[in-house]
Write a protein that holds these residues in place. Sequence first.
Motif, PDB file in Angstrom:
ATOM      1  N   PRO A  17      35.085  21.642 -38.090  1.00  0.00           N
ATOM      2  CA  PRO A  17      33.944  22.064 -38.904  1.00  0.00           C
ATOM      3  C   PRO A  17      33.503  21.046 -39.952  1.00  0.00           C
ATOM      4  CG  PRO A  17      35.537  23.831 -38.726  1.00  0.00           C
ATOM      5  CD  PRO A  17      36.178  22.613 -38.146  1.00  0.00           C
ATOM      6  N   GLY A  18      34.443  20.383 -40.607  1.00  0.00           N
ATOM      7  CA  GLY A  18      34.080  19.402 -41.626  1.00  0.00           C
ATOM      8  C   GLY A  18      33.298  18.244 -41.044  1.00  0.00           C
ATOM      9  N   ALA A  19      33.749  17.735 -39.913  1.00  0.00           N
ATOM     10  CA  ALA A  19      33.074  16.597 -39.278  1.00  0.00           C
ATOM     11  C   ALA A  19      31.682  16.990 -38.779  1.00  0.00           C
ATOM     12  CB  ALA A  19      33.919  16.056 -38.125  1.00  0.00           C
ATOM     13  N   LEU A  20      31.552  18.173 -38.182  1.00  0.00           N
ATOM     14  CA  LEU A  20      30.247  18.583 -37.665  1.00  0.00           C
ATOM     15  C   LEU A  20      29.287  18.885 -38.817  1.00  0.00           C
ATOM     16  CD1 LEU A  20      28.804  18.856 -35.000  1.00  0.00           C
ATOM     17  CD2 LEU A  20      29.409  21.279 -34.984  1.00  0.00           C
ATOM     18  N   THR A  31      24.880  19.143 -48.827  1.00  0.00           N
ATOM     19  CA  THR A  31      26.272  18.733 -48.958  1.00  0.00           C
ATOM     20  C   THR A  31      27.162  19.795 -48.318  1.00  0.00           C
ATOM     21  OG1 THR A  31      25.769  17.624 -51.046  1.00  0.00           O
ATOM     22  CG2 THR A  31      28.090  18.120 -50.595  1.00  0.00           C
ATOM     23  N   PRO A  32      27.957  19.425 -47.334  1.00  0.00           N
ATOM     24  CA  PRO A  32      28.867  20.405 -46.728  1.00  0.00           C
ATOM     25  C   PRO A  32      29.894  20.883 -47.747  1.00  0.00           C
ATOM     26  CG  PRO A  32      28.745  18.411 -45.400  1.00  0.00           C
ATOM     27  CD  PRO A  32      28.066  18.118 -46.699  1.00  0.00           C
ATOM     28  N   GLU A  33      30.170  22.174 -47.721  1.00  0.00           N
ATOM     29  CA  GLU A  33      31.161  22.744 -48.619  1.00  0.00           C
ATOM     30  C   GLU A  33      32.137  23.589 -47.813  1.00  0.00           C
ATOM     31  OE1 GLU A  33      28.959  25.044 -51.454  1.00  0.00           O
ATOM     32  OE2 GLU A  33      27.815  23.307 -52.137  1.00  0.00           O
ATOM     33  N   ALA A  34      33.433  23.352 -48.019  1.00  0.00           N
ATOM     34  CA  ALA A  34      34.450  24.187 -47.391  1.00  0.00           C
ATOM     35  C   ALA A  34      34.430  25.544 -48.078  1.00  0.00           C
ATOM     36  CB  ALA A  34      35.825  23.542 -47.530  1.00  0.00           C
ATOM     37  N   GLU A  35      34.586  26.596 -47.285  1.00  0.00           N
ATOM     38  CA  GLU A  35      34.626  27.930 -47.871  1.00  0.00           C
ATOM     39  C   GLU A  35      35.882  28.068 -48.721  1.00  0.00           C
ATOM     40  OE1 GLU A  35      35.472  31.722 -45.608  1.00  0.00           O
ATOM     41  OE2 GLU A  35      33.321  31.880 -46.017  1.00  0.00           O
ATOM     42  N   GLU A  36      35.719  28.588 -49.905  1.00  0.00           N
ATOM     43  CA  GLU A  36      36.856  28.757 -50.808  1.00  0.00           C
ATOM     44  C   GLU A  36      37.913  29.640 -50.159  1.00  0.00           C
ATOM     45  OE1 GLU A  36      37.534  30.464 -55.242  1.00  0.00           O
ATOM     46  OE2 GLU A  36      35.706  29.298 -54.874  1.00  0.00           O
ATOM     47  N   GLY A  37      39.122  29.153 -50.118  1.00  0.00           N
ATOM     48  CA  GLY A  37      40.220  29.895 -49.517  1.00  0.00           C
ATOM     49  C   GLY A  37      40.248  29.826 -48.005  1.00  0.00           C
ATOM     50  N   GLY A  38      39.248  29.170 -47.395  1.00  0.00           N
ATOM     51  CA  GLY A  38      39.174  29.108 -45.941  1.00  0.00           C
ATOM     52  C   GLY A  38      39.813  27.870 -45.351  1.00  0.00           C
ATOM     53  N   GLY A  39      40.373  27.027 -46.220  1.00  0.00           N
ATOM     54  CA  GLY A  39      40.967  25.792 -45.716  1.00  0.00           C
ATOM     55  C   GLY A  39      39.896  24.920 -45.081  1.00  0.00           C
ATOM     56  N   ASP A  40      40.218  24.354 -43.938  1.00  0.00           N
ATOM     57  CA  ASP A  40      39.246  23.506 -43.257  1.00  0.00           C
ATOM     58  C   ASP A  40      38.671  24.196 -42.027  1.00  0.00           C
ATOM     59  OD1 ASP A  40      41.423  23.442 -41.601  1.00  0.00           O
ATOM     60  OD2 ASP A  40      41.494  21.266 -41.420  1.00  0.00           O
ATOM     61  N   SER A  41      38.723  25.529 -41.986  1.00  0.00           N
ATOM     62  CA  SER A  41      38.250  26.245 -40.799  1.00  0.00           C
ATOM     63  C   SER A  41      36.822  26.751 -40.913  1.00  0.00           C
ATOM     64  CB  SER A  41      39.185  27.423 -40.498  1.00  0.00           C
ATOM     65  OG  SER A  41      39.140  28.365 -41.549  1.00  0.00           O
ATOM     66  N   TRP A  42      36.181  26.619 -42.083  1.00  0.00           N
ATOM     67  CA  TRP A  42      34.821  27.121 -42.258  1.00  0.00           C
ATOM     68  C   TRP A  42      34.091  26.261 -43.288  1.00  0.00           C
ATOM     69  CZ3 TRP A  42      32.125  31.104 -39.930  1.00  0.00           C
ATOM     70  CH2 TRP A  42      30.930  31.499 -40.532  1.00  0.00           C
ATOM     71  N   TYR A  43      32.977  25.664 -42.883  1.00  0.00           N
ATOM     72  CA  TYR A  43      32.135  24.875 -43.784  1.00  0.00           C
ATOM     73  C   TYR A  43      30.735  25.442 -43.770  1.00  0.00           C
ATOM     74  CZ  TYR A  43      35.355  21.040 -44.708  1.00  0.00           C
ATOM     75  OH  TYR A  43      36.402  20.282 -45.157  1.00  0.00           O
ATOM     76  N   VAL A  44      30.039  25.293 -44.895  1.00  0.00           N
ATOM     77  CA  VAL A  44      28.652  25.720 -45.017  1.00  0.00           C
ATOM     78  C   VAL A  44      27.819  24.526 -45.444  1.00  0.00           C
ATOM     79  CG1 VAL A  44      27.051  27.181 -46.313  1.00  0.00           C
ATOM     80  CG2 VAL A  44      29.253  28.097 -45.576  1.00  0.00           C
ATOM     81  N   LEU A  53      23.342  26.407 -42.460  1.00  0.00           N
ATOM     82  CA  LEU A  53      24.154  26.251 -41.258  1.00  0.00           C
ATOM     83  C   LEU A  53      25.619  26.394 -41.652  1.00  0.00           C
ATOM     84  CD1 LEU A  53      22.593  23.166 -39.405  1.00  0.00           C
ATOM     85  CD2 LEU A  53      22.398  25.564 -38.795  1.00  0.00           C
ATOM     86  N   ALA A  54      26.367  27.081 -40.827  1.00  0.00           N
ATOM     87  CA  ALA A  54      27.804  27.217 -41.066  1.00  0.00           C
ATOM     88  C   ALA A  54      28.536  26.734 -39.822  1.00  0.00           C
ATOM     89  CB  ALA A  54      28.155  28.673 -41.383  1.00  0.00           C
ATOM     90  N   PHE A  55      29.761  26.294 -40.018  1.00  0.00           N
ATOM     91  CA  PHE A  55      30.552  25.702 -38.949  1.00  0.00           C
ATOM     92  C   PHE A  55      31.941  26.308 -39.002  1.00  0.00           C
ATOM     93  CE2 PHE A  55      27.397  22.932 -40.678  1.00  0.00           C
ATOM     94  CZ  PHE A  55      26.713  22.478 -39.567  1.00  0.00           C
ATOM     95  N   GLN A  56      32.390  26.877 -37.874  1.00  0.00           N
ATOM     96  CA  GLN A  56      33.708  27.504 -37.872  1.00  0.00           C
ATOM     97  C   GLN A  56      34.584  26.918 -36.774  1.00  0.00           C
ATOM     98  OE1 GLN A  56      33.552  31.727 -37.275  1.00  0.00           O
ATOM     99  NE2 GLN A  56      32.684  31.577 -35.229  1.00  0.00           N
ATOM    100  N   ARG A  57      35.848  26.709 -37.133  1.00  0.00           N
ATOM    101  CA  ARG A  57      36.823  26.162 -36.187  1.00  0.00           C
ATOM    102  C   ARG A  57      37.149  27.213 -35.130  1.00  0.00           C
ATOM    103  NH1 ARG A  57      39.782  22.025 -36.741  1.00  0.00           N
ATOM    104  NH2 ARG A  57      39.735  22.055 -39.025  1.00  0.00           N
ATOM    105  N   VAL A  58      37.135  26.769 -33.879  1.00  0.00           N
ATOM    106  CA  VAL A  58      37.527  27.616 -32.758  1.00  0.00           C
ATOM    107  C   VAL A  58      38.546  26.829 -31.949  1.00  0.00           C
ATOM    108  CG1 VAL A  58      36.746  28.695 -30.618  1.00  0.00           C
ATOM    109  CG2 VAL A  58      35.341  28.857 -32.664  1.00  0.00           C
ATOM    110  N   GLU A  59      39.742  27.357 -31.865  1.00  0.00           N
ATOM    111  CA  GLU A  59      40.782  26.702 -31.069  1.00  0.00           C
ATOM    112  C   GLU A  59      40.395  26.796 -29.599  1.00  0.00           C
ATOM    113  OE1 GLU A  59      43.107  24.919 -32.466  1.00  0.00           O
ATOM    114  OE2 GLU A  59      42.445  25.620 -34.440  1.00  0.00           O
TER     115      GLU A  59
END
Length: 133
Positions: A17-20, A31-44, A53-59
């Motif tokens: 999510p961070g890279a995308l 500016t991309p921002e990581a969701e608070e408490g979401g680690g690196d699995s969710w960026y807005v 736009l939001a980006f979520q990690r999917v294994e």
Amino acid sequence: MPPVVRFRSVVLDCPDPGALAAFYAAFLGGTPEAEEGGGDSWYVLRIPGGPRLAFQRVEGYTPPEWPRADRNPQQFHLDLDAGTTWAEVDAAEERVRELGARPLDLEDREKKDFVVYADPAGHPFCLCRIEQP
């Protein structure tokens, strides 16, 4: 009639999510921002004057296979206004390629007024020539 709901965001599944988010911020702004408490699995990414736009990690993420729809459909794509002239679209194409986009369909652009690319996670997006923004 008043709306029942308000549009919040488009969410893209992806492996990083961070890279995308950084990829889209590089040419859409914001500016991309990581969701608070979401680690690196969710960026807005809040695009100035535009949607969120939001980006979520999917294994095990599997990208769409554009233009195939028999095994893994594209699900959706983004249409992006790249300008009113082909010179502006060419400049946008050069920039998205530098950032890691790959071309999917560059044929007959004068007939279609758009070209199709995939972002680094494989989501299709169109760079559109819009005569009247």
